[in-house]
Design a protein around this motif. Structure first.
Motif, mmCIF file in Angstrom:
data_model
loop_
_atom_site.group_PDB
_atom_site.id
_atom_site.type_symbol
_atom_site.label_atom_id
_atom_site.label_comp_id
_atom_site.label_asym_id
_atom_site.label_seq_id
_atom_site.Cartn_x
_atom_site.Cartn_y
_atom_site.Cartn_z
ATOM 1 N N LEU A 108 2.576 -9.281 3.135
ATOM 2 C CA LEU A 108 2.299 -10.106 1.964
ATOM 3 C C LEU A 108 1.348 -9.340 1.049
ATOM 4 C CD1 LEU A 108 2.243 -12.935 0.526
ATOM 5 C CD2 LEU A 108 0.297 -13.467 2.006
ATOM 6 N N ASN A 109 1.809 -9.037 -0.170
ATOM 7 C CA ASN A 109 0.968 -8.198 -1.016
ATOM 8 C C ASN A 109 1.380 -8.337 -2.477
ATOM 9 O OD1 ASN A 109 -1.030 -6.308 -1.666
ATOM 10 N ND2 ASN A 109 -0.489 -5.001 0.075
ATOM 11 N N ALA A 110 0.641 -7.689 -3.335
ATOM 12 C CA ALA A 110 0.957 -7.673 -4.763
ATOM 13 C C ALA A 110 0.295 -6.455 -5.376
ATOM 14 C CB ALA A 110 0.457 -8.954 -5.441
ATOM 15 N N SER A 111 0.755 -6.086 -6.564
ATOM 16 C CA SER A 111 0.154 -4.941 -7.255
ATOM 17 C C SER A 111 0.197 -5.182 -8.757
ATOM 18 C CB SER A 111 0.909 -3.650 -6.918
ATOM 19 O OG SER A 111 2.253 -3.724 -7.368
ATOM 20 N N THR A 112 -0.816 -4.669 -9.420
ATOM 21 C CA THR A 112 -0.909 -4.784 -10.874
ATOM 22 C C THR A 112 -1.094 -3.402 -11.469
ATOM 23 O OG1 THR A 112 -1.993 -6.932 -10.670
ATOM 24 C CG2 THR A 112 -2.171 -5.825 -12.796
ATOM 25 N N SER A 113 -0.308 -3.086 -12.492
ATOM 26 C CA SER A 113 -0.477 -1.823 -13.198
ATOM 27 C C SER A 113 -0.606 -2.116 -14.690
ATOM 28 C CB SER A 113 0.701 -0.890 -12.913
ATOM 29 O OG SER A 113 1.888 -1.436 -13.417
ATOM 30 N N PHE A 114 -0.447 -1.114 -15.504
ATOM 31 C CA PHE A 114 -0.624 -1.286 -16.946
ATOM 32 C C PHE A 114 0.403 -2.245 -17.546
ATOM 33 C CE2 PHE A 114 -2.622 2.768 -16.043
ATOM 34 C CZ PHE A 114 -3.763 2.724 -16.810
ATOM 35 N N ASP A 115 1.643 -2.173 -17.070
ATOM 36 C CA ASP A 115 2.726 -2.917 -17.714
ATOM 37 C C ASP A 115 3.375 -3.969 -16.835
ATOM 38 O OD1 ASP A 115 3.088 -1.704 -20.419
ATOM 39 O OD2 ASP A 115 3.244 0.127 -19.229
ATOM 40 N N GLN A 116 2.960 -4.110 -15.614
ATOM 41 C CA GLN A 116 3.658 -5.028 -14.715
ATOM 42 C C GLN A 116 2.756 -5.553 -13.610
ATOM 43 O OE1 GLN A 116 6.242 -1.719 -13.812
ATOM 44 N NE2 GLN A 116 5.734 -1.826 -11.640
ATOM 45 N N THR A 117 3.129 -6.718 -13.095
ATOM 46 C CA THR A 117 2.504 -7.291 -11.910
ATOM 47 C C THR A 117 3.632 -7.746 -10.996
ATOM 48 O OG1 THR A 117 0.617 -8.069 -13.212
ATOM 49 C CG2 THR A 117 0.914 -9.018 -11.015
ATOM 50 N N VAL A 118 3.581 -7.316 -9.735
ATOM 51 C CA VAL A 118 4.679 -7.578 -8.805
ATOM 52 C C VAL A 118 4.125 -8.177 -7.524
ATOM 53 C CG1 VAL A 118 6.588 -6.567 -7.506
ATOM 54 C CG2 VAL A 118 5.998 -5.651 -9.760
ATOM 55 N N TYR A 119 4.730 -9.300 -7.096
ATOM 56 C CA TYR A 119 4.365 -9.961 -5.840
ATOM 57 C C TYR A 119 5.480 -9.736 -4.832
ATOM 58 C CZ TYR A 119 1.005 -12.410 -8.815
ATOM 59 O OH TYR A 119 -0.001 -12.713 -9.693
ATOM 60 N N GLN A 120 5.106 -9.407 -3.592
ATOM 61 C CA GLN A 120 6.122 -9.137 -2.575
ATOM 62 C C GLN A 120 5.906 -10.036 -1.356
ATOM 63 O OE1 GLN A 120 4.837 -4.944 -2.231
ATOM 64 N NE2 GLN A 120 4.666 -5.300 -0.023
ATOM 65 N N LEU A 121 7.032 -10.475 -0.811
ATOM 66 C CA LEU A 121 6.977 -11.411 0.310
ATOM 67 C C LEU A 121 8.170 -11.176 1.231
ATOM 68 C CD1 LEU A 121 5.720 -13.876 1.702
ATOM 69 C CD2 LEU A 121 7.043 -15.332 0.155
ATOM 70 N N PRO A 122 7.957 -10.543 2.399
ATOM 71 C CA PRO A 122 9.017 -10.426 3.397
ATOM 72 C C PRO A 122 8.938 -11.601 4.373
ATOM 73 C CG PRO A 122 7.196 -8.982 3.973
ATOM 74 C CD PRO A 122 6.752 -9.769 2.768
#
Length: 927
Positions: A108-122
């Motif tokens: 369970l994690n997420a990441s934020t960069s300059f142009d995007q934010t992505v949440y991940q869930l396996p």
């Protein structure tokens, strides 16, 4: 027949070339759609792994959209999505998922960069309730975070600790160089981590405004790949996400870019903690799209260029006296619509000019004369071979791989046509790419405009650093040299000087339950074969025999521990290491001998087609190793140069201190030094290598994967059956190296940043058994949960505390537990006290049943995944054999985990985690 084939090929070429300007269609295996509110979805059924599903929520939202008052809040918002949503208040989301076997941070994690934010869930896909809740979590993340003020305040400290972890020499220098590299664009002032002023002081309404403005369906996509019913899930998504609302007054989602100004720029920065001098030349260009077939062909040309240039730099680095510590050049992505030709050099102390000129000379040579046809042929062969291998695995592609393809398709409009289409494009275009086309790349990319020169160096070297004029004079000097075209040094000799005589399989045993065949060869070599269907085109293998460096004195240790790497660096059989790389062109293969403390052997992998070559290498590394005095001298000089400023790096100093204290200052564990390097004797190292591999009768090989026994057995007889055998089996020696008993405290004062690192180490004798191992695994998971809950969530004092427990059977039955975290210096003592309190509670009260259930759920999930993975099986079988444990132990998991109870874990903690042997190690800033 030839005419019909040619006609079909011509038609194929005509169709694709006419479609060159058209957008490549999305992979037809994925179902995609866009709801009336603009929300996009991608759904694909994939059973690798079985009964699993991966969900990503992608948002075209990043730090570049922040106002000055919001700097850092795109990333902060990512944090807050885990701290309370409509259906999962406060920390219930993480708590619920842990009970479902999903680890926070790892899964369970997420990441934020300059142009995007992505949440991940396996998630497990075989539990309808969990799958249903997974979709609800995605829906909550999309637009229903609660953002309670008290939760925001708690999270400030955690985000500040994450920011603190990134501080150091690299970050300080980046703050100076980043604006210049990004041409002072908006990106330069929008690092995702944000500013301390904003993070500590923003009002809740400010982050709520950011959330309302940008977390909206027309900027979002849900990607779901796994063992699911696509039609059913599509209906669920339409029901769940159709009511997402865009703001009444939508803000324009500006597509920011980094402008090309035409300027050439220069900057030199220094830092007292920088361990080496680095110079970079970055020549910026407008990035190419990757949307059409023509784009894809262009990307293949760049890929071939990068591959060939990389080979040249690799060859340069393997010279007897390499001119730098590291050096190279390639076409790389930048950001904001740019890519770049990036030249980089990590110089030896006092040799910046020499190192830079050597790297620039290689680029200049490629620019003037291009590459050779033989180089291009090898690069093409590697491309086609890699594509062939990937295509054979297309039915065993992991869901995560598909998710990442569709993620880039949504966020960056990068083509994702699927592997079948890509294979057609590769096989169509690669043969027709000419040497002239590839040679034009460097002429296009190496320009004297939009060029940045960056120097980053230790502060003590500031006075001797070159200015811009000096570096330009170096470039001009190389450009005026009378260079010659590159000579491609290849060999037509066979790999080996001799041919193996071959042996025979004298015994064969089968374990039907485990699916393992055990073969014994006439020279005593044992081979375990486990055929699997987890991959269609993969075989992994390892080998070991006992002994290792433990059999050699302390005075010979440096020669022994470096023996394998020095021998491999010289090549094998008729080939130097550089020639060997060329010889292995087009083969999917890796073979590496090793000499560890208690064993020596091999690690390797290959496709079934290339396995014979892998076995030839094994035979060659045993019977025809090479020794190269010039390569040895070059490696020694390079290693010594790399140590010159090691003492200026706080993390290296602390790491060396940890190793020294935990080994009771044993010479085999303390950090590297010039004196230790001087102890390496090439002749002695070579003789030790040959000695360790002189008797194959003690070797046990393990092969796991897509094995055809009928094909493999003759190869095993030929190559492994012919290995030399003496029938003498060594046993590893107990060196008596272990963590010292008692209570020890050691503090290192190093570094200028207000950041600290803490290691808390518990150790001692251990009653080794599988049941006890599982119980210690349980404590590792449970204590990490508690450290997260207390040190991070309750006290907001750390970002990512870690708990690691290791147990050993040989040379002694022992355990150690390490609790580690980074924090503010002012909080060190209080956080240590809290961590010790949790350890004390473990022995006094035991764990909660809830946390045991979380461990069991996560353990079961990990076990299921491991049972379907070739590398996991190889690791398991190798470990069981080395530890003299039964191979059937894999079947004992349910019984062992059934004995993990509150009472049994309480007893284990009271026995082992009692604090009798406790070492605290701290890195604090200089006083």
């Amino acid at each position: 027949m030839k005419f019909r084939y040619l006609l079909a090929y011509t038609i194929s070429v005509f169709v694709i070339h006419n479609a060159n300007g058209q957008i490549l269609p999305l992979d037809p295996a994925v179902r995609t759609g866009k709801l009336p509110n603009g929300f996009t979805y991608y759904i694909r059924r994939n059973t690798e792994p079985k009964n699993r599903v991966v969900m990503y929520l992608a948002n075209k939202v990043g730090s570049v959209l922040e106002t000055d008052e919001q700097r850092g809040l795109a990333h902060f918002m990512e944090h807050m999505s885990f701290n309370g949503t409509k259906h999962f208040p406060k920390s219930e989301l993480v708590n619920y998922l842990q009970k479902s076997g999903v680890r926070f941070g790892a899964d369970l994690n997420a990441s934020t960069s300059f142009d995007q934010t992505v949440y991940q869930l396996p998630l497990p896909a075989d539990n309808p309730e969990i799958l249903k809740n997974g979709i609800q979590i995605m829906r909550d993340w999309a637009q229903e975070a609660i953002l309670e003020p008290n939760e925001i305040d708690k999270e400030r400290g955690i985000v500040m600790e994450e920011k603190r972890l990134g501080k150091g020499a690299s970050e300080r220098m980046q703050r100076q160089t980043f604006p210049l590299v990004l041409n002072y664009s908006r990106y330069a002032s929008r690092l995702p981590i944000g500013t301390e002023q904003v993070l500590l002081n923003f009002k809740p309404d400010v982050i709520k405004s950011f959330y309302k403005d940008w977390y909206r369906p027309d900027l979002q996509a849900l990607i779901v790949v796994g063992d699911i019913n696509v039609a059913e899930l599509e209906r669920t998504i339409k029901t769940k996400f159709s009511d997402l609302k865009n703001p009444i007054k939508e803000k324009t989602r500006t597509k920011y870019t980094v402008p090309l100004t035409g300027r050439n720029q220069f900057i030199a920065v220094t830092d007292k903690e920088m361990p080496s001098t680095v110079i970079q030349v970055l020549i910026k260009h407008k990035a190419q799209d990757l949307k059409t077939a023509a784009d894809y062909r262009s990307s293949l040309i760049d890929g071939l260029f990068n591959q060939m240039l990389s080979e040249r730099y690799s060859e340069l680095s393997k010279q007897a006296d390499p001119p730098f510590l590291q050096g190279g050049a390639s076409i790389e992505d930048l950001m904001g619509g740019l890519d770049m030709y990036a030249v980089s050099v990590v110089a030896k102390p006092g040799e910046l000019e020499k190192g830079f000129k050597a790297v620039w000379r290689e680029s200049r040579q490629a620019q003037l004369f291009g590459f050779t046809q033989t180089e291009l042929n090898r690069a093409k062969q590697n491309y086609l071979s890699s594509m062939e291998a990937a295509l054979k695995e297309k039915n065993k592609t992991q869901s995560e791989s598909y998710v990442n393809e569709y993620l880039q398709y949504f966020l960056n409009q990068t083509a994702a046509p699927g592997i079948v289409k890509v294979n057609k494009l590769v096989n169509l275009y690669i043969p027709g790419i000419s040497l002239q086309e590839v040679n034009a790349v460097s002429k296009e990319y190496i320009k004297d405009v939009n060029r940045d020169i960056l120097i980053m160096a230790p502060e003590k070297d500031k006075a001797t650093l070159p200015d811009e004029a000096k570096v330009l004079s170096w470039i001009q000097s190389v450009n005026e040299e009378k260079l010659e075209a590159f000579k491609d040094n290849t060999s037509a000799l066979p790999l080996l000087t001799g041919s193996p005589i071959g042996g025979k399989i004298v015994k064969e045993d089968k374990d039907a339950a485990l699916g393992i065949t055990t073969l014994t060869l006439n020279n005593g070599v044992k081979v375990l074969l486990k055929k699997t269907d987890f991959k269609d085109n993969q075989i992994v293998f390892s080998a070991f025999s006992k002994g290792g460096t433990s059999l050699y004195s302390d005075s010979d240790f440096q020669s022994a521990t470096n023996a394998a790497s020095l021998t491999v660096a010289a090549g094998v059989g008729n080939y130097t290491s550089t020639q060997l790389r060329k010889f292995l062109t087009g083969k999917q293969i890796g073979v590496a001998p090793y000499i560890g403390e208690r064993t020596q052997g091999f690690n390797g992998s290959a496709t079934p087609k290339d396995l014979e070559t892998a076995l030839q290498l094994v035979y060659g590394y045993v019977t025809e190793p090479r020794k190269d005095e010039d390569i040895f001298k070059g490696l020694v000089a390079k290693t010594k140069s790399g140590l010159a400023n090691r003492g200026d790096d706080p993390n290296m100093v602390f790491s060396d201190t940890v190793s020294a204290v935990l080994s009771n200052y044993n010479i085999r564990r303390t950090g590297p030094s010039i004196e230790k390097i001087d102890q390496i004797d090439l002749d002695k190292a070579f003789n030790i290598y040959k000695e360790r591999f002189s008797d194959a009768s003690g070797l046990t090989f393990i092969f796991v994967g897509s094995i055809d026994e009928a094909t493999l057995k003759p190869l095993l007889e030929k190559y492994l059956g012919s290995l030399p055998s003496k029938g003498h089996h060594d046993e590893a020696r107990d060196l008596g190296i272990h963590i010292p008993p008692g209570k020890i405290s050691k503090t290192v004062y190093k570094g200028t940043e207000q950041k600290s690192t803490v290691y808390m180490v518990f150790s001692g004798p251990f009653e080794y058994s599988y049941e006890n191992e599982v119980k210690m695994d349980a404590w590792e998971e449970i204590l990490e949960i508690r450290m997260l809950e207390r040190l991070r969530e309750d006290e907001s004092g750390v970002y990512a505390p870690r708990v690691e427990i290791n147990t050993s059977k040989y040379p002694q039955e022992r355990f150690n537990m390490v609790i580690s975290f980074g924090c503010a210096p002012a909080n060190v003592e209080s956080l240590i006290a809290s961590a010790l309190d949790e350890v004390k509670k473990a022995g006094k009260n035991g764990p909660t049943q809830e946390n045991i259930d979380k461990f069991k759920a996560e353990g079961q999930r990990t076990r299921e995944m491991g049972l379907k993975n070739n590398s996991s099986w190889l690791t398991y079988l190798n470990g069981q054999l080395i530890n003299n444990e039964p191979l059937t132990q894999v079947n004992d998991y349910d019984a062992a985990i059934g004995k993990v109870t509150v009472s049994s874990l309480k007893d284990v903690a009271a026995k082992y985690l009692n604090g009798d042997n406790y070492i605290r190690l701290m890195l604090l800033p200089e006083k």
